[in-house]
Design a protein around this motif. Structure first.
Motif, PDB file in Angstrom:
ATOM      1  N   PHE A  49       0.860  -1.178   0.000  1.00  0.00           N
ATOM      2  CA  PHE A  49       0.000   0.000   0.000  1.00  0.00           C
ATOM      3  C   PHE A  49       0.892   1.222   0.000  1.00  0.00           C
ATOM      4  CE2 PHE A  49      -2.417   3.424   2.042  1.00  0.00           C
ATOM      5  CZ  PHE A  49      -3.576   3.403   1.288  1.00  0.00           C
ATOM      6  N   ASN A  50       0.681   2.074  -1.011  1.00  0.00           N
ATOM      7  CA  ASN A  50       1.499   3.281  -1.105  1.00  0.00           C
ATOM      8  C   ASN A  50       2.977   2.905  -1.166  1.00  0.00           C
ATOM      9  OD1 ASN A  50       2.205   5.967  -1.126  1.00  0.00           O
ATOM     10  ND2 ASN A  50       1.690   6.353   1.005  1.00  0.00           N
ATOM     11  N   GLY A  51       3.267   1.746  -1.804  1.00  0.00           N
ATOM     12  CA  GLY A  51       4.636   1.298  -1.983  1.00  0.00           C
ATOM     13  C   GLY A  51       5.260   0.614  -0.783  1.00  0.00           C
ATOM     14  N   ARG A  52       4.508   0.442   0.300  1.00  0.00           N
ATOM     15  CA  ARG A  52       5.033  -0.178   1.517  1.00  0.00           C
ATOM     16  C   ARG A  52       4.304  -1.477   1.822  1.00  0.00           C
ATOM     17  NH1 ARG A  52       4.198   3.902   6.101  1.00  0.00           N
ATOM     18  NH2 ARG A  52       5.335   2.309   7.278  1.00  0.00           N
ATOM     19  N   GLN A  53       5.023  -2.390   2.480  1.00  0.00           N
ATOM     20  CA  GLN A  53       4.464  -3.709   2.787  1.00  0.00           C
ATOM     21  C   GLN A  53       3.673  -3.672   4.097  1.00  0.00           C
ATOM     22  OE1 GLN A  53       5.185  -6.546   0.751  1.00  0.00           O
ATOM     23  NE2 GLN A  53       3.559  -7.565   1.908  1.00  0.00           N
ATOM     24  N   PHE A  54       2.472  -4.281   4.081  1.00  0.00           N
ATOM     25  CA  PHE A  54       1.637  -4.374   5.281  1.00  0.00           C
ATOM     26  C   PHE A  54       1.049  -5.774   5.371  1.00  0.00           C
ATOM     27  CE2 PHE A  54       1.546   0.143   4.224  1.00  0.00           C
ATOM     28  CZ  PHE A  54       1.787   0.732   5.462  1.00  0.00           C
ATOM     29  N   MET A 102      -8.807  -2.759   8.496  1.00  0.00           N
ATOM     30  CA  MET A 102      -8.119  -1.985   7.468  1.00  0.00           C
ATOM     31  C   MET A 102      -9.115  -1.032   6.822  1.00  0.00           C
ATOM     32  SD  MET A 102      -6.230  -3.377   4.003  1.00  0.00           S
ATOM     33  CE  MET A 102      -7.776  -3.912   3.229  1.00  0.00           C
ATOM     34  N   ILE A 103      -8.712   0.215   6.639  1.00  0.00           N
ATOM     35  CA  ILE A 103      -9.554   1.196   5.961  1.00  0.00           C
ATOM     36  C   ILE A 103      -8.763   1.751   4.786  1.00  0.00           C
ATOM     37  CG2 ILE A 103     -10.904   3.310   6.184  1.00  0.00           C
ATOM     38  CD1 ILE A 103     -10.970   2.801   9.208  1.00  0.00           C
ATOM     39  N   LEU A 116      -3.943   2.274  -4.627  1.00  0.00           N
ATOM     40  CA  LEU A 116      -2.638   2.238  -3.969  1.00  0.00           C
ATOM     41  C   LEU A 116      -2.300   0.842  -3.465  1.00  0.00           C
ATOM     42  CD1 LEU A 116      -2.674   5.555  -1.876  1.00  0.00           C
ATOM     43  CD2 LEU A 116      -1.761   5.150  -4.165  1.00  0.00           C
ATOM     44  N   MET A 117      -3.268  -0.077  -3.514  1.00  0.00           N
ATOM     45  CA  MET A 117      -3.023  -1.452  -3.062  1.00  0.00           C
ATOM     46  C   MET A 117      -2.539  -2.313  -4.220  1.00  0.00           C
ATOM     47  SD  MET A 117      -5.914  -2.699  -0.316  1.00  0.00           S
ATOM     48  CE  MET A 117      -5.113  -4.290  -0.097  1.00  0.00           C
ATOM     49  N   ALA A 118      -1.556  -3.161  -3.923  1.00  0.00           N
ATOM     50  CA  ALA A 118      -1.015  -4.061  -4.945  1.00  0.00           C
ATOM     51  C   ALA A 118      -0.495  -5.322  -4.266  1.00  0.00           C
ATOM     52  CB  ALA A 118       0.108  -3.376  -5.720  1.00  0.00           C
ATOM     53  N   PHE A 137      -3.633   7.076   5.400  1.00  0.00           N
ATOM     54  CA  PHE A 137      -2.901   7.187   4.144  1.00  0.00           C
ATOM     55  C   PHE A 137      -1.495   6.600   4.321  1.00  0.00           C
ATOM     56  CE2 PHE A 137      -0.140   9.446   1.153  1.00  0.00           C
ATOM     57  CZ  PHE A 137      -0.853   9.379  -0.027  1.00  0.00           C
ATOM     58  N   LEU A 138      -0.927   6.765   5.516  1.00  0.00           N
ATOM     59  CA  LEU A 138       0.407   6.254   5.810  1.00  0.00           C
ATOM     60  C   LEU A 138       0.368   4.788   6.224  1.00  0.00           C
ATOM     61  CD1 LEU A 138       1.736   9.292   7.877  1.00  0.00           C
ATOM     62  CD2 LEU A 138       2.259   8.757   5.482  1.00  0.00           C
ATOM     63  N   ASN A 139      -0.698   4.393   6.929  1.00  0.00           N
ATOM     64  CA  ASN A 139      -0.829   3.015   7.402  1.00  0.00           C
ATOM     65  C   ASN A 139      -2.311   2.680   7.499  1.00  0.00           C
ATOM     66  OD1 ASN A 139      -0.877   0.548   8.677  1.00  0.00           O
ATOM     67  ND2 ASN A 139       0.369   1.170  10.421  1.00  0.00           N
ATOM     68  N   PRO A 140      -2.838   1.869   6.578  1.00  0.00           N
ATOM     69  CA  PRO A 140      -4.282   1.598   6.561  1.00  0.00           C
ATOM     70  C   PRO A 140      -4.748   0.556   7.569  1.00  0.00           C
ATOM     71  CG  PRO A 140      -3.230   0.413   4.787  1.00  0.00           C
ATOM     72  CD  PRO A 140      -2.142   1.219   5.455  1.00  0.00           C
ATOM     73  N   VAL A 141      -3.818  -0.054   8.310  1.00  0.00           N
ATOM     74  CA  VAL A 141      -4.165  -1.156   9.218  1.00  0.00           C
ATOM     75  C   VAL A 141      -4.125  -0.689  10.671  1.00  0.00           C
ATOM     76  CG1 VAL A 141      -3.520  -3.453  10.030  1.00  0.00           C
ATOM     77  CG2 VAL A 141      -3.273  -2.880   7.612  1.00  0.00           C
ATOM     78  N   MET A 142      -5.163  -1.037  11.424  1.00  0.00           N
ATOM     79  CA  MET A 142      -5.170  -0.818  12.867  1.00  0.00           C
ATOM     80  C   MET A 142      -5.236  -2.168  13.569  1.00  0.00           C
ATOM     81  SD  MET A 142      -7.562   2.507  13.720  1.00  0.00           S
ATOM     82  CE  MET A 142      -8.998   2.043  12.736  1.00  0.00           C
TER      83      MET A 142
END
Length: 268
Positions: free
Chosen positions: A39-44, A52-53, A59-61, A99-104
């Motif tokens: 997401f946004n080029g970062r791994q989650f 997740m919101i 931005l997801m891939a 936007f920086l981290n979609p996971v809580m």
């Protein structure tokens, strides 16, 4: 009641980032297993009990679920989210954080509340004969949003922000969402439009998001450039012109600085 195509429920993430769901926010509660993604080029990783919101599905891939992954997803259109969002300025801070981290990562108690919110919303969606259907749908979505605000503020010890600060930040983000960054990457441009100083705009951005205004300008710019670089039908010169760079060489330096590779290497 066609208007409530504005809320949809699914048991997988396949709709995120696809054209039919382009105008929807995805709210996903992981019920089992896990799912990794970029997401946004970062791994989650979305694991059991996480929520997740995702506002920008594009931005997801590289979505890779585990064999035992189970999820409940509630999609809500941006228009219905705006209609249902309570009068709180916390949404500005929350949306930037997501936007920086979609996971809580929810506590067990928060998981119970979230599951209840999802169940109630699904129940309400399935009862269109209710005389006050729109009102109960708004109420159900608003309750979910308020609980998400509460989860985030408790997990990250965040406080609400003033109306003035929220207004400035929302207007700044609206200009970025509108694509102004394609021609304007100076903080002073946005500050002038907002009738504030560049210093004040950066202070507001820092207070709300933890990052200065130029961070968000360059984030929107680099994300858009990265999407265009993946489109091999566009030449580097065309992309450079779209973003108003004075020369292809300047464009190449910008890409290397913010994407970590030259346009050629990034595309390869």
């Amino acid at each position: 009641m066609e208007q409530f195509q504005q809320v949809k429920i699914a048991d997988n993430l396949s709709g995120v980032g696809t054209p039919p769901y382009e105008d929807y926010l995805a709210h996903a509660l992981c019920l089992g297993g896990s799912c990794s993604f970029l997401f946004n080029g970062r791994q989650f990783t979305l694991s059991q009990g996480d929520v997740m919101i995702v506002r920008k599905g594009k931005l997801m891939a590289r979505v890779t679920p585990s064999p035992d992954f189970r999820v409940k997803v509630i999609y809500v259109t941006t228009g219905f989210i705006k209609l249902s969002t309570p009068q709180s300025n916390y949404g500005t801070k929350g949306s930037l954080a997501l936007f920086l981290n979609p996971v809580m990562h929810l506590t067990p108690e928060q998981q119970t509340v979230c599951r209840r919110d999802f169940d109630v919303l699904e129940l309400r969606l399935a009862t269109p004969t209710h005389r006050f259907y729109e009102e109960v749908m708004i109420n159900a979505v608003q309750t979910m949003i308020l609980d998400f605000f509460d989860f985030h503020s408790q997990l990250y010890d965040e406080q609400d922000i003033s109306t003035q600060t929220a207004t400035v930040m929302n207007r700044f983000l609206a200009m970025l969402e509108n694509g102004d960054y394609r021609r304007h990457r100076e903080v002073s441009y946005y500050a002038d439009k907002l009738c504030v100083t560049a210093k004040y705009l950066s202070e507001v951005s820092n207070k709300v998001s933890g990052y200065p205004a130029n961070y968000w300008i360059n984030s929107y710019t680099s994300l858009d450039i990265s999407r265009m670089l993946r489109d091999k039908s566009l030449t580097f010169v065309q992309i450079s012109d779209i973003f108003g760079f004075s020369s292809p060489a300047y464009f190449s330096r910008y890409v290397k600085n913010y994407l970590g590779a030259s346009p050629t290497d990034f595309r390869d």
